[in-house]
Enzyme design. Structure first.
Site, PDB file in Angstrom:
ATOM      1  N   CYS A   1      -5.562  -3.062   2.251  1.00 49.16           N
ATOM      2  CA  CYS A   1      -5.434  -3.155   3.706  1.00 49.16           C
ATOM      3  C   CYS A   1      -6.776  -3.253   4.448  1.00 49.16           C
ATOM      4  CB  CYS A   1      -4.590  -1.979   4.209  1.00 49.16           C
ATOM      5  SG  CYS A   1      -3.779  -2.329   5.804  1.00 49.16           S
TER       6      CYS A   1
ATOM      7  N   LYS B   1      -9.267   2.610  -2.106  1.00 46.22           N
ATOM      8  CA  LYS B   1      -9.577   2.034  -0.801  1.00 46.22           C
ATOM      9  C   LYS B   1     -10.947   2.526  -0.330  1.00 46.22           C
ATOM     10  CE  LYS B   1      -7.077   1.366   3.612  1.00 46.22           C
ATOM     11  NZ  LYS B   1      -5.790   1.711   4.284  1.00 46.22           N
TER      12      LYS B   1
ATOM     13  N   GLU C   1       0.825  -1.211   0.000  1.00 48.71           N
ATOM     14  CA  GLU C   1       0.000   0.000   0.000  1.00 48.71           C
ATOM     15  C   GLU C   1       0.868   1.273   0.000  1.00 48.71           C
ATOM     16  OE1 GLU C   1      -2.322   0.221   3.580  1.00 48.71           O
ATOM     17  OE2 GLU C   1      -3.585   1.865   2.859  1.00 48.71           O
TER      18      GLU C   1
END
Lengths: 555, 555
Positions: A150, A114, A43
């Site tokens: 994540c 995200k 990330e």
């Protein structure tokens, strides 16, 4: 179709586009020569994580895009996944997305943003990023990839921190594999939690998972790596090493039932890397020290060595992380220093082979007391004179830093930092706090661990009663409960946010509990001004715990 | 039906349920005797704003609810609106809502939750709160109220920070009045921005608005009050005083067209309170100092007085905020201090009537240099010896604090804090930084403003060239550009996040710009350890600017 996937667990430097880009490109080139079809990076690898308010500078965002284009340019015949911030062009919401580029044939083939933005403890992602609400899988050489970032996999059914779950939407597009790129910081209990949650995603969605984490320290945050591969039943197929860079290779194929099957490309005798909490803390602190110095361009550390256990452990860690030749230990005895303290400190210096100097502070503290005599007059010796000693040491150590280019290592432990048992601008000085997230009882465990093969830290530093030696015969136990009791109460209050009555109900003495909590609360103003603390626990002092200074505390 | 509305602009103390609840209840009782039907308090008034990680303690949330019940118990015949955190019982998302209770007939009649959660600069609301997505108006005595909380009215069409706009949904329920409760911190440009945005809501939705802001300082954040009332055309009908508590009363009635009409209950000669930036900063800093001491239970301040302008301004502000009898100014001359510095400092003490002591530092700095002679040997005098002087002063001032119970006021200004022109653990010590958000050029304006009626700050402190006096003949201009140039470059870089090339393109010298930005960047580790800074600008150092320490900066 069978494809080869490389997982690249690398150590980035926040804002260092030159070194990050070079590292990513050279990893792609090595992976290509090893036959990889796809290389997965972690990330926000392009800029490093956490970049904090760098994200508010347009120039910084532009440089991320420039770096991504350089990386794409070397991907004519190989695909890769990289993480970077990208502008939100939808004209509402935050300015940026936390994105992943899927690069193929030298071009950005897909952008994934995200959706779940951690904004608790040390995380501030909602400060910068807009959460994504649309989701698409990516098709690559006969596989359909559900790519997430994540936290996107961390919204469990048991503990739903968010009101959406990206995989619930992606699964409707029938992916055959999950890839998750992460920057998940170390805490000594975090590896098992991570494995449980990721494995749970595999069983819930019946898909294999490749998970790539960042490794390396960025000031207080230590990233431990430990990237993971699971099959569709949630069995762990591989666990990459902790606290170091590593690239490993896997095959992804389709089984007879059409489902994706992962196999380890190499010999495949899989050994979990999981170790004890103290071993992890030890490794984490070494990496934390090393990267703090390396990434800030310094090589040499200085610290005050008292003969006590805290400074001994910091000195041993620094010698291991930086090389003993780069560590300067300064003995700063006062008239209250015991002979054994000086002897124990000298033994440690000998055992480690680091440099040392001795500077007595008596003449300086005398000159302070003389100068203050018109004001202090006949008032009795108290904390004012105690602190003058500690601050005199701070001034001497900082003078050595200024003259010779050292960085001062702070040696306070978490128990002391919690109850304010330390002198602001004295022993609380330093560029980085090594033990500020390690309770005193854990410092003993660390000392014993460091001594596992031979006596590095003098046994006497471990077994003698701890003392600040700021007045005759002083012992920590004069003003604090025993550390095993203190640390348990601190754990309940600081880590678990229990109230005093809840802690008392657990069986602890009411007076002790109230006194400890009051000490913690009245030390907020001190902790506000302490150096960044290497974080090894789920709740460290510093950016992860933001308490009012001028507030009325409950106890 | 005509109703009487009281707006209560009060100063709360974070976490002090006893004093906050007592203040709210006594205001309700006064308002009742003045004929009010509804009293409106500010956002999160029950616990004070910002409560920060207090919100993570269940005990704290329980105490908020207890306080709300106590307040409800006195509302048998009057309604009120209070703000408090409430548990999110929907079993997904964050644990809490940022809520308003509408209390009528002694009961909570309606709960409104905040939808737009500021999470930028000094704000961390998404750390604690789940955004609301459902909206309902509240009917009260013939009026339909669209009640929102602070940021809920701040999502403008020109700058849509969020993807929803609560009033767009509430307007469909045909309210006839808007009420907004807020905790909107002071910055010198914020009052005009606030008036524009709130007035814009009135014209957009064609509704009158009652807006109640918090007043009072909570450590670094100063809340300026300045609550507002607008008619449905966006005309300002009233502006409450800035920087002090105030309760005022209005009538809300229906006009012939059925639309709500607001009138000021009293004589109604409305004078805007808006003043110049420097007057606002002056008022804000006085409130910031006063509340820092009052809310932390201290009364007496100490500071080092150099004869320069910064410490003179801080001393004058402290004397005005706390009373001259509560201010101890310490002159700490070294061998490099000029006669005029000592004379200017003495003149200021005389003008203010505060206490003072003089403690020469030469013998102490000599003793440091003697102790360090074996290490420093024949190396030339440099920053190490300069910092020893500054740190010696820090130790002396802290010793006075420890012996006599003073709080040390930090006297660094924002220009110095920006470029790192200050000594960590030396002149950067203190409990609170008074001028850390005031550029040097603004410090001069403040000094002139303080002298508006008579010479309080000696003219010589204002007109002489600034110097740290740490080596013979030193001047700030030896190592820094002129402050008018420096401050403009800092404003572009710190406040506006411009890149070096953008600033150079504005016409500034390339070498100067690059050097200034490099100085700012390399001082991050210093600013990390400085005291909290009273915030008066839209971008202050501290919690509102979170930069990496170990990061590679662009310039």
């Amino acid at each position: 179709m069978m494809i080869n996937i490389a997982l690249a667990q690398l150590n980035y430097h926040v804002g260092n586009f030159e070194s990050n880009t070079k590292k990513i490109i050279s990893t792609i080139e090595t992976a290509r020569s090893n036959g990889a079809d796809l290389v997965v990076f972690s990330e926000l690898c392009v800029c490093g994580y956490p970049a904090r308010d760098f994200f508010e500078f347009k120039e910084f965002i532009d440089l991320c895009e420039d770096a991504a284009l350089q990386i794409a340019a070397v991907c004519a015949d190989i695909a890769c996944i990289i993480g970077l911030p990208t502008p939100n062009l939808r004209h509402q919401g935050k300015d940026l997305f936390n994105s992943a580029y899927f690069i193929e044939n030298g071009k950005v083939k897909a952008v994934v943003n995200k959706a779940l933005l951690p904004n608790y403890d040390v995380f501030d992602e909602y400060r910068y990023f807009e959460p994504e609400t649309n989701f698409s899988c990516i098709d690559f050489k006969g596989h359909r990839i559900a790519l997430t970032i994540c936290e996107d996999l961390w919204n469990t059914i048991e503990n739903p921190l968010y009101i959406t779950r990206p995989m619930d939407m992606l699964i409707e597009q029938h992916p055959d594999v999950m890839i998750n790129i992460a920057a998940s910081p170390f805490a000594y209990n975090h590896d098992t939690e991570r494995i449980d949650i990721l494995s749970g995603n595999c069983t819930q969605y019946n898909l294999p998972l490749f998970y790539v984490n960042q490794v390396g320290a960025q000031t207080e945050l230590i990233f431990d790596g430990g990237s993971l591969v699971f099959d569709a039943e949630g069995n762990m197929l591989d666990e990459l090493p902790y606290f170091k860079e590593h690239v490993s290779y896997y095959k992804l194929d389709k089984g007879e039932n059409g489902k994706a099957v992962v196999s380890y490309q190499h010999t495949g005798t899989f050994k979990p890397h999981h170790t004890s909490d103290i071993e992890q803390i030890h490794q984490g602190l070494l990496l934390g020290i090393r990267d703090y110095f390396y990434k800030s361009g310094f090589t040499r550390a200085i610290l005050g060595l008292s003969g006590g256990i805290d400074s001994a452990v910091v000195c041993a860690l620094a010698a291991e992380a930086l090389g003993a030749e780069n560590v300067m230990a300064v003995l700063l005895p006062s008239k209250f220093s015991s002979d054994h303290s000086i002897g124990d400190a000298e033994d440690l210096v000998k055992n480690l082979g680091c440099k040392s100097e001795t500077i007595a502070i008596k003449n300086i503290t005398d000159s302070f007391e003389t100068a203050l005599h018109p004001q202090f007059n006949t008032l009795p010796f108290n904390i004012a004179e105690e602190n003058i000693q500690s601050r005199t040491r701070g001034v001497l150590l900082m003078a050595m830093c200024n003259k010779f280019g050292y960085i001062l290592l702070n040696t306070s432990n978490k128990s002391e930092a919690a109850v304010g048992y330390g002198t602001l601008y004295g022993d609380m000085c330093g560029g980085i706090s090594v033990l500020g997230d390690v309770y005193k009882t854990q410092v003993y465990q660390l000392a014993n661990y460091i001594n596992r093969d031979k006596e590095v830290i003098p046994l006497n530093s471990i077994v003698k009663p701890p003392s600040a030696e700021l007045r005759p015969g002083q012992k920590d136990s004069d003003s604090l409960p025993d550390y095993d009791i203190l640390d348990t109460i601190l754990m309940e209050y600081v880590e678990h946010r229990k109230s005093s009555s809840e802690i008392i109900n657990m069986g602890y003495d009411e007076q002790v509990v109230k006194r400890v909590i009051k000490l913690v609360n009245t030390a907020e103003h001190k902790r506000y001004q302490t150096p960044p603390i290497l974080r090894v626990s789920p709740k460290a002092f510093g950016m992860g715990r933001r308490m009012p200074i001028v507030g009325k505390y409950l106890s």
